[in-house]
Design a protein around this motif. Structure first.
Motif, PDB file in Angstrom:
ATOM      1  N   ASP A 179       0.856  -1.183   0.000  1.00  0.00           N
ATOM      2  CA  ASP A 179       0.000   0.000   0.000  1.00  0.00           C
ATOM      3  C   ASP A 179       0.896   1.237   0.000  1.00  0.00           C
ATOM      4  O   ASP A 179       2.139   1.127  -0.017  1.00  0.00           O
ATOM      5  CB  ASP A 179      -0.975  -0.006   1.182  1.00  0.00           C
ATOM      6  CG  ASP A 179      -0.280   0.034   2.551  1.00  0.00           C
ATOM      7  OD1 ASP A 179       0.858   0.534   2.637  1.00  0.00           O
ATOM      8  OD2 ASP A 179      -0.897  -0.429   3.545  1.00  0.00           O
ATOM      9  N   GLU A 180       0.320   2.412   0.016  1.00  0.00           N
ATOM     10  CA  GLU A 180       1.115   3.638  -0.137  1.00  0.00           C
ATOM     11  C   GLU A 180       2.103   3.821   1.007  1.00  0.00           C
ATOM     12  O   GLU A 180       3.258   4.198   0.788  1.00  0.00           O
ATOM     13  CB  GLU A 180       0.183   4.854  -0.255  1.00  0.00           C
ATOM     14  CG  GLU A 180      -0.579   4.910  -1.567  1.00  0.00           C
ATOM     15  CD  GLU A 180      -1.300   6.240  -1.762  1.00  0.00           C
ATOM     16  OE1 GLU A 180      -1.067   7.157  -0.952  1.00  0.00           O
ATOM     17  OE2 GLU A 180      -2.085   6.357  -2.724  1.00  0.00           O
ATOM     18  N   TRP A 181       1.646   3.574   2.246  1.00  0.00           N
ATOM     19  CA  TRP A 181       2.541   3.758   3.392  1.00  0.00           C
ATOM     20  C   TRP A 181       3.683   2.756   3.356  1.00  0.00           C
ATOM     21  O   TRP A 181       4.844   3.122   3.560  1.00  0.00           O
ATOM     22  CB  TRP A 181       1.759   3.630   4.694  1.00  0.00           C
ATOM     23  CG  TRP A 181       2.611   3.870   5.904  1.00  0.00           C
ATOM     24  CD1 TRP A 181       2.949   5.076   6.453  1.00  0.00           C
ATOM     25  CD2 TRP A 181       3.265   2.872   6.709  1.00  0.00           C
ATOM     26  NE1 TRP A 181       3.770   4.892   7.542  1.00  0.00           N
ATOM     27  CE2 TRP A 181       3.978   3.552   7.720  1.00  0.00           C
ATOM     28  CE3 TRP A 181       3.309   1.478   6.662  1.00  0.00           C
ATOM     29  CZ2 TRP A 181       4.718   2.879   8.692  1.00  0.00           C
ATOM     30  CZ3 TRP A 181       4.051   0.803   7.630  1.00  0.00           C
ATOM     31  CH2 TRP A 181       4.750   1.504   8.630  1.00  0.00           C
ATOM     32  N   GLN A 182       3.379   1.502   3.098  1.00  0.00           N
ATOM     33  CA  GLN A 182       4.420   0.477   3.028  1.00  0.00           C
ATOM     34  C   GLN A 182       5.411   0.781   1.913  1.00  0.00           C
ATOM     35  O   GLN A 182       6.623   0.640   2.086  1.00  0.00           O
ATOM     36  CB  GLN A 182       3.779  -0.895   2.815  1.00  0.00           C
ATOM     37  CG  GLN A 182       2.934  -1.381   3.973  1.00  0.00           C
ATOM     38  CD  GLN A 182       2.020  -2.534   3.578  1.00  0.00           C
ATOM     39  OE1 GLN A 182       1.809  -2.791   2.382  1.00  0.00           O
ATOM     40  NE2 GLN A 182       1.479  -3.232   4.557  1.00  0.00           N
ATOM     41  N   ALA A 183       4.890   1.225   0.767  1.00  0.00           N
ATOM     42  CA  ALA A 183       5.755   1.547  -0.367  1.00  0.00           C
ATOM     43  C   ALA A 183       6.700   2.693  -0.025  1.00  0.00           C
ATOM     44  O   ALA A 183       7.874   2.682  -0.403  1.00  0.00           O
ATOM     45  CB  ALA A 183       4.900   1.899  -1.581  1.00  0.00           C
ATOM     46  N   PRO A 190       3.937   2.229  -4.997  1.00  0.00           N
ATOM     47  CA  PRO A 190       2.723   1.587  -4.470  1.00  0.00           C
ATOM     48  C   PRO A 190       2.219   0.508  -5.432  1.00  0.00           C
ATOM     49  O   PRO A 190       2.275   0.667  -6.642  1.00  0.00           O
ATOM     50  CB  PRO A 190       1.731   2.747  -4.362  1.00  0.00           C
ATOM     51  CG  PRO A 190       2.584   3.968  -4.234  1.00  0.00           C
ATOM     52  CD  PRO A 190       3.805   3.696  -5.072  1.00  0.00           C
ATOM     53  N   GLY A 191       1.746  -0.580  -4.861  1.00  0.00           N
ATOM     54  CA  GLY A 191       1.267  -1.685  -5.669  1.00  0.00           C
ATOM     55  C   GLY A 191       2.339  -2.674  -6.072  1.00  0.00           C
ATOM     56  O   GLY A 191       2.035  -3.703  -6.692  1.00  0.00           O
ATOM     57  N   SER A 192       3.604  -2.384  -5.727  1.00  0.00           N
ATOM     58  CA  SER A 192       4.679  -3.319  -6.077  1.00  0.00           C
ATOM     59  C   SER A 192       4.488  -4.643  -5.344  1.00  0.00           C
ATOM     60  O   SER A 192       4.169  -4.664  -4.156  1.00  0.00           O
ATOM     61  CB  SER A 192       6.043  -2.732  -5.698  1.00  0.00           C
ATOM     62  OG  SER A 192       6.335  -1.578  -6.443  1.00  0.00           O
ATOM     63  N   PRO A 193       4.686  -5.772  -6.026  1.00  0.00           N
ATOM     64  CA  PRO A 193       4.581  -7.068  -5.344  1.00  0.00           C
ATOM     65  C   PRO A 193       5.798  -7.328  -4.475  1.00  0.00           C
ATOM     66  O   PRO A 193       6.931  -7.005  -4.851  1.00  0.00           O
ATOM     67  CB  PRO A 193       4.494  -8.063  -6.501  1.00  0.00           C
ATOM     68  CG  PRO A 193       5.186  -7.382  -7.640  1.00  0.00           C
ATOM     69  CD  PRO A 193       4.947  -5.910  -7.471  1.00  0.00           C
ATOM     70  N   GLY A 211       3.441 -12.272  17.072  1.00  0.00           N
ATOM     71  CA  GLY A 211       2.926 -12.390  15.723  1.00  0.00           C
ATOM     72  C   GLY A 211       3.762 -11.491  14.829  1.00  0.00           C
ATOM     73  O   GLY A 211       4.079 -10.357  15.208  1.00  0.00           O
ATOM     74  N   VAL A 212       4.167 -11.988  13.663  1.00  0.00           N
ATOM     75  CA  VAL A 212       5.117 -11.255  12.818  1.00  0.00           C
ATOM     76  C   VAL A 212       4.619 -11.195  11.382  1.00  0.00           C
ATOM     77  O   VAL A 212       4.207 -12.217  10.814  1.00  0.00           O
ATOM     78  CB  VAL A 212       6.509 -11.927  12.839  1.00  0.00           C
ATOM     79  CG1 VAL A 212       7.532 -11.051  12.099  1.00  0.00           C
ATOM     80  CG2 VAL A 212       6.965 -12.217  14.261  1.00  0.00           C
ATOM     81  N   SER A 213       4.648 -10.004  10.808  1.00  0.00           N
ATOM     82  CA  SER A 213       4.415  -9.817   9.373  1.00  0.00           C
ATOM     83  C   SER A 213       5.642  -9.124   8.800  1.00  0.00           C
ATOM     84  O   SER A 213       5.985  -8.020   9.237  1.00  0.00           O
ATOM     85  CB  SER A 213       3.171  -8.957   9.112  1.00  0.00           C
ATOM     86  OG  SER A 213       1.996  -9.600   9.537  1.00  0.00           O
ATOM     87  N   SER A 214       6.299  -9.763   7.845  1.00  0.00           N
ATOM     88  CA  SER A 214       7.512  -9.200   7.253  1.00  0.00           C
ATOM     89  C   SER A 214       7.336  -9.105   5.745  1.00  0.00           C
ATOM     90  O   SER A 214       7.016 -10.106   5.090  1.00  0.00           O
ATOM     91  CB  SER A 214       8.731 -10.066   7.575  1.00  0.00           C
ATOM     92  OG  SER A 214       8.987 -10.078   8.963  1.00  0.00           O
ATOM     93  N   TYR A 215       7.553  -7.912   5.202  1.00  0.00           N
ATOM     94  CA  TYR A 215       7.452  -7.649   3.773  1.00  0.00           C
ATOM     95  C   TYR A 215       8.861  -7.522   3.205  1.00  0.00           C
ATOM     96  O   TYR A 215       9.632  -6.661   3.626  1.00  0.00           O
ATOM     97  CB  TYR A 215       6.672  -6.363   3.512  1.00  0.00           C
ATOM     98  CG  TYR A 215       5.248  -6.400   4.004  1.00  0.00           C
ATOM     99  CD1 TYR A 215       4.193  -6.691   3.142  1.00  0.00           C
ATOM    100  CD2 TYR A 215       4.946  -6.138   5.338  1.00  0.00           C
ATOM    101  CE1 TYR A 215       2.882  -6.719   3.597  1.00  0.00           C
ATOM    102  CE2 TYR A 215       3.639  -6.175   5.810  1.00  0.00           C
ATOM    103  CZ  TYR A 215       2.618  -6.468   4.926  1.00  0.00           C
ATOM    104  OH  TYR A 215       1.324  -6.508   5.382  1.00  0.00           O
ATOM    105  N   TYR A 216       9.206  -8.391   2.248  1.00  0.00           N
ATOM    106  CA  TYR A 216      10.546  -8.421   1.673  1.00  0.00           C
ATOM    107  C   TYR A 216      10.489  -7.993   0.205  1.00  0.00           C
ATOM    108  O   TYR A 216       9.722  -8.570  -0.583  1.00  0.00           O
ATOM    109  CB  TYR A 216      11.132  -9.830   1.757  1.00  0.00           C
ATOM    110  CG  TYR A 216      11.315 -10.343   3.166  1.00  0.00           C
ATOM    111  CD1 TYR A 216      12.438 -10.005   3.908  1.00  0.00           C
ATOM    112  CD2 TYR A 216      10.365 -11.175   3.751  1.00  0.00           C
ATOM    113  CE1 TYR A 216      12.615 -10.484   5.194  1.00  0.00           C
ATOM    114  CE2 TYR A 216      10.531 -11.660   5.047  1.00  0.00           C
ATOM    115  CZ  TYR A 216      11.658 -11.303   5.758  1.00  0.00           C
ATOM    116  OH  TYR A 216      11.832 -11.786   7.034  1.00  0.00           O
TER     117      TYR A 216
END
Length: 252
Positions: A179-183, A190-193, A211-216
């Motif tokens: 999403d925009e903030w994560q990007a 934004p929208g990058s996989p 609990g862990v969420s990690s975006y690589y």
């Protein structure tokens, strides 16, 4: 100049293989002397971000993805160090939230009503490559909020300072869109996989402690699997210290 060019490389405005303008042109663009421009380029070459070839010019270096062997529960810093790069962190969130604000598949003990929420951008050689989000039971781990989370590993700190004995990480690996903030945090459009690894960490009492969420970033990581072949009808051998990963469509 050095900082601006690093930012252009990190954001992929100048992607791998991009040829830089000549030093005189860079000096004009940044309003510096050619000697200063040359020093900045040399620093970036030494950092491994640029390749300079006599007679051809200077190019953004091809960066090999960071290998992520799916075999044990190591912290990010140790994985990056093992790859020969320098790890660092930037804390982007530390809050106390209601349990309902965490992903529903983080099944904490019924007595847990609030969670300590920690968000960090993880960097390799000062380039953002991962965004991780931890949810930990509050007030059990309230002391984490008073620690310099930019310079320590959370798993190591839980074991060293909170008496936790980590037994197992149970994760799923999916593909998600930023999403925009994560990007913005990852310097990606934004929208990058990206790879999304999400799941829970349990202690030796089989209690969920995080609990862990990690975006690589997909251009920064490659995941490596080791799978043993077994005979038909043979039950798989339990490996309790290995993350359990399943590939499935992202439903987040």
């Amino acid at each position: 100049m050095y900082t601006v060019i690093r930012a252009r490389i990190a954001s992929r405005e100048w992607d791998q293989g991009h040829q830089l303008p000549p030093e005189w042109q860079l000096a004009d663009e940044f309003g510096v002397s050619r000697g200063t421009a040359r020093q900045a380029i040399t620093r970036l070459v030494n950092d491994g971000l640029l390749d300079r070839s006599a007679g051809r010019g200077t190019f953004v270096a091809d960066r090999q993805p960071l290998a992520y062997p799916v075999s044990d529960l190591l912290g990010f810093s140790r994985r990056i160090t093992d790859s020969g790069r320098t790890p660092s962190s930037r804390v982007v969130q530390v809050d106390v939230v209601q349990r309902s604000q965490a992903p529903a598949d983080f099944v904490f003990d019924n007595a847990v009503r609030k969670l300590l929420s920690i968000g960090r951008v993880r960097l390799a050689d000062d380039i953002p490559v991962a965004l991780e989000h931890f949810y930990l039971p509050w007030p059990r781990f309230a002391g984490l909020a008073d620690i310099d989370l930019e310079s320590v590993g959370i798993y190591d700190t839980l074991e060293a300072d909170f008496g936790v004995k980590i037994q197992l990480g149970d994760f799923t690996l999916t593909i998600a869109d930023l999403d925009e903030w994560q990007a913005e945090q990852l310097d990606d459009p934004p929208g990058s996989p990206v790879f999304l690894m999400r799941g829970c960490v349990v202690d030796n009492n089989e209690v969920i402690i995080a609990g862990v969420s990690s975006y690589y970033r997909r251009d920064a990581f490659s995941f490596q699997f080791s799978m043993a072949r077994r005979e038909h009808g043979q039950h798989p051998v339990a490996r309790p210290l290995n993350p359990v990963l399943s590939l499935q469509p992202d439903t987040a």
